[in-house]
Design a protein around this motif. Structure first.
Motif, PDB file in Angstrom:
ATOM      1  N   ARG A 112       0.860  -1.181   0.000  1.00  0.00           N
ATOM      2  CA  ARG A 112       0.000   0.000   0.000  1.00  0.00           C
ATOM      3  C   ARG A 112       0.900   1.237   0.000  1.00  0.00           C
ATOM      4  N   PHE A 113       0.445   2.278  -0.683  1.00  0.00           N
ATOM      5  CA  PHE A 113       1.194   3.528  -0.693  1.00  0.00           C
ATOM      6  C   PHE A 113       0.259   4.670  -1.030  1.00  0.00           C
ATOM      7  N   VAL A 114       0.680   5.879  -0.725  1.00  0.00           N
ATOM      8  CA  VAL A 114      -0.048   7.086  -1.087  1.00  0.00           C
ATOM      9  C   VAL A 114       0.750   7.814  -2.158  1.00  0.00           C
ATOM     10  N   LEU A 115       0.129   7.993  -3.305  1.00  0.00           N
ATOM     11  CA  LEU A 115       0.729   8.722  -4.418  1.00  0.00           C
ATOM     12  C   LEU A 115       0.279  10.172  -4.323  1.00  0.00           C
ATOM     13  N   ALA A 116       1.219  11.109  -4.471  1.00  0.00           N
ATOM     14  CA  ALA A 116       0.891  12.520  -4.289  1.00  0.00           C
ATOM     15  C   ALA A 116       1.663  13.376  -5.283  1.00  0.00           C
ATOM     16  N   GLY A 117       1.042  14.471  -5.699  1.00  0.00           N
ATOM     17  CA  GLY A 117       1.707  15.389  -6.615  1.00  0.00           C
ATOM     18  C   GLY A 117       1.288  16.819  -6.366  1.00  0.00           C
ATOM     19  N   SER A 118       2.216  17.753  -6.602  1.00  0.00           N
ATOM     20  CA  SER A 118       1.918  19.164  -6.431  1.00  0.00           C
ATOM     21  C   SER A 118       2.821  19.999  -7.336  1.00  0.00           C
TER      22      SER A 118
END
Length: 232
Positions: A112-118
């Motif tokens: 499981r992982f959290v993918l994030a972008g900004s």
């Protein structure tokens, strides 16, 4: 090599698809990523259709983002399951461009992982608060974080330091911080970054500088291979 689940990541400011879109699609397809963290995706009229078409050109699907995250878009292969998403808009400074972030709770294999972008502001006065807001989202993630961003500043900047705190800078981990990400016309700065939770092993990292990437956008893409911990 320790047990884990492989994940190939591209983080890419695509310059609003204002350059050679055929080259852009070819660059991403050739990388064969599991996930793509897009900055400057579609965020105005027709944004859903435009981001869906972008994803299709890459051989991927849209997980999150677009207008709700002000152009930050998360794309995934069918290998990755998306279990939940959220978007953030940073506080507006009058006369400036709106900025935001996108996050997705993902599963791949037994990981499981959290993918994030900004994509942070070009205004140095705005960036620290935006970085702090994005960092709050990352700190609150329930699973190890994989975060890509165009920070519009280098590693010596305060916003960069805020986001890097407690995370692994994939470029530094692979001793490749000399790989510049901007601009394709005159490479001179590393303003794009990939940060990962310390529990994630960085197997490989590079900035893809080819004749095709120089036609595809004004930023070079980041390409990284990661080894995710198996969820307990």
């Amino acid at each position: 090599m320790s047990a884990g689940v492989r994940l190939r990541v591209v983080s890419y400011n695509i310059h609003g698809q204002r350059d050679d879109t055929a080259a852009l699609a070819s660059v991403v397809r050739s990388a064969a990523p599991d996930v793509v963290i897009v900055q400057e995706g579609a965020r105005r009229f027709g944004w859903r259709q435009r981001n869906a078409a972008l994803a299709e050109s890459f051989g991927l699907v849209v997980a999150a983002g677009g207008l709700p995250s002000l152009g930050n878009v998360l794309l995934t292969s069918l290998r990755v399951r998306v279990l939940g998403t959220s978007c953030r808009r940073f506080p507006l400074t009058p006369g400036r461009h709106l900025r935001g972030a996108a996050l997705a709770d993902c599963a791949v294999g037994g990981a499981r992982f959290v993918l994030a972008g900004s994509h942070l502001s070009t205004d140095p006065a705005e960036r620290p608060a935006q970085a702090a807001a994005f960092k709050q989202d990352l700190a609150g993630a329930a699973w190890p974080v994989v975060a890509g961003a165009d920070l519009n500043e280098g590693p010596d900047g305060p916003a960069w330091r805020t986001l890097a705190d407690g995370l692994t800078d994939a470029a530094l981990e692979m001793d490749r911080a000399d790989r510049l990400t901007y601009s394709c016309a005159e490479p001179r700065r590393r303003i794009d970054a990939l940060f990962v939770d310390p529990s994630i092993r960085v197997v490989d990292y590079d900035v893809v500088d080819t004749p095709e990437t120089r036609r595809a956008s004004d930023h070079f893409p980041i390409l990284a291979d990661l080894l995710l911990p198996v969820a307990g």
